[in-house]
Design an enzyme around this catalytic site. Structure first.
Site, PDB file in Angstrom:
ATOM      1  N   ARG A  44       0.838  -1.207   0.000  1.00  0.00           N
ATOM      2  CA  ARG A  44       0.000   0.000   0.000  1.00  0.00           C
ATOM      3  C   ARG A  44       0.867   1.249   0.000  1.00  0.00           C
ATOM      4  O   ARG A  44       0.585   2.203  -0.713  1.00  0.00           O
ATOM      5  CB  ARG A  44      -0.950   0.024   1.202  1.00  0.00           C
ATOM      6  N   CYS A  45       1.931   1.240   0.778  1.00  0.00           N
ATOM      7  CA  CYS A  45       2.834   2.397   0.818  1.00  0.00           C
ATOM      8  C   CYS A  45       3.429   2.701  -0.555  1.00  0.00           C
ATOM      9  O   CYS A  45       3.678   3.852  -0.893  1.00  0.00           O
ATOM     10  CB  CYS A  45       3.980   2.145   1.803  1.00  0.00           C
ATOM     11  N   MET A  46       3.678   1.647  -1.349  1.00  0.00           N
ATOM     12  CA  MET A  46       4.351   1.815  -2.631  1.00  0.00           C
ATOM     13  C   MET A  46       3.405   2.176  -3.775  1.00  0.00           C
ATOM     14  O   MET A  46       3.834   2.205  -4.935  1.00  0.00           O
ATOM     15  CB  MET A  46       5.101   0.527  -3.008  1.00  0.00           C
TER      16      MET A  46
END
Length: 408
Positions: free
Chosen positions: A396-398
């Site tokens: 999700r962060c990426m």
């Protein structure tokens, strides 16, 4: 799919913005790790292979993959005025103010990086003193600086595209970042949402020159009416007040409730999405450390252009069930084993990217959590993660979704 549409965390993903890790990782050194928010130095070649595998898995599932660096290059490729404006702003925010060094840097960029893509990549990579052929006897600062001294720091956190800006419904929050080292990252989003033909005109609910900090990892689209934001190490309550007012007073927004989750202010709980993410209509992955009593503030419009705030003391499951209109199931990182949970949480076991309801991207290394999620009926898209995980961010962060199908 011009513009943006993200009104949930689980609607079928159609378009996403990524950044392929570049030479900015080569400018990480042991001495600069703490300042640049890294715990270790990823091996670039393998990190790129892992990231390419991530992007391909998304394409295989019908997702159009856009790259931040290419979108930015599109903006400046045929517009000399915008290119010059961008370079000047980039130098300003890199604290290159002396006429001597400013002139050298501009001349260097113009002579070596005429190509738009090369220029954008270079601004992300940073610039070292050793790149310049100069008489170092002219300035004391140059004499006392080693040849590996960075004139402009790299931006190694850029492959976490979730944070610099965040899609909310049909609009965007261009964020003010927590750390000075990450604040320049939002320049690219600022230009893309001003000038790129696919995104220009997108309503803005927050701007990078605002006074208070907010990051995209703390922003979760629960549904088309409810937005969750973490009060975290990196997002201030003042910013949540401001973004709530902006949403409530913008006729293009359908959000009528903002939930502010007060989570621990530590690196282990860096953002709200490091402790829970939605994976299906009624399921969330969570870090066990967030279970138990939780303070959440309900923010709603007061009908007079301002906001009304109500404090709620309850548990996460009850709060989510209330605002989603049905019961939910919380799936613990580490399958309830506290040691496994802490180990796999360090490698973002709770940070998943939902491609469609019940289908999520996860890191291969979190095998205890993954086995548990399989048993709970989820469809896992597993990606390699030995090097990407060193940046302390998960799938999700990426990724920054730009378009999701509406839920029915």
């Amino acid at each position: 799919m011009a513009g943006v549409q993200v009104k949930s965390e689980i609607g079928k993903l159609r378009k996403v913005i990524l950044h392929r890790p570049g030479r900015e990782l080569l400018n990480l050194t042991p001495d600069s790790l703490e300042r640049l928010l890294f715990d270790d130095i990823p091996y670039l070649e393998v990190a790129q292979q892992e990231h390419d595998a991530f992007a391909q898995k998304l394409r295989d599932n019908g997702v159009e993959v856009l790259y931040l660096e290419r979108l930015m290059a599109d903006v400046i490729r045929d517009n000399r005025q915008v290119r010059e404006q961008f370079i000047d702003q980039w130098l300003d925010e890199a604290d290159i103010h002396t006429p001597y060094w400013r002139g050298l840097c501009k001349e260097y960029l113009d002579s070596h990086y005429a190509d738009a893509q090369a220029l954008v990549d270079k601004t992300m990579e940073g610039m070292a003193l050793s790149e310049f052929e100069i008489d170092r006897s002219n300035m004391l600062v140059d004499l006392v600086s080693g040849p590996t001294e960075m004139i402009v720091d790299p931006m190694p956190n850029l492959y976490f595209t979730r944070d610099p800006f965040a899609m909310i419904g049909n609009g965007v929050s261009v964020n003010r970042m927590y750390s000075v080292t990450r604040r320049r990252e939002t320049i690219y989003g600022d230009y893309i949402f001003k000038y790129h033909p696919d995104f220009a005109g997108t309503p803005r609910y927050y701007t990078r020159d605002s006074s208070f900090r907010i990051e995209g990892g703390d922003i979760l689209n629960i549904n088309d009416h409810v937005l969750a934001i973490g009060i975290s190490q990196r997002t201030q309550p003042d910013a949540i007040d401001a973004i709530a007012k902006s949403l409530f007073n913008d006729e293009t927004s359908t959000i009528d409730t903002v939930l502010a989750f007060d989570i621990p202010k530590s690196r282990a709980f860096m953002h709200l999405d490091t402790v829970f993410t939605q994976v299906d209509y009624d399921k969330f992955t969570i870090h066990p450390g967030i279970l138990g009593p939780l303070t959440v503030f309900e923010i709603t419009p007061d009908g007079k252009g301002d906001i009304r705030i109500k404090e709620m003391d309850s548990d996460l499951e009850s709060i989510l069930a209330k605002y989603m209109g049905h019961s939910v199931k919380l799936l613990q990182c580490g399958a309830g084993d506290r040691i496994a949970a802490e180990r796999e949480q360090w490698n973002d076991g709770s940070n998943t990217l939902c491609i469609e309801p019940g289908k999520i991207v996860v890191y291969a290394r979190n095998n205890v959590t993954n086995d548990y999620l399989y048993k709970e009926g989820l469809d896992l898209v597993v990606i390699p993660s030995a090097e990407l995980s060193r940046g302390r961010g998960g799938p999700r962060c990426m990724s920054m979704p730009a378009w999701r199908e509406l839920l029915v």
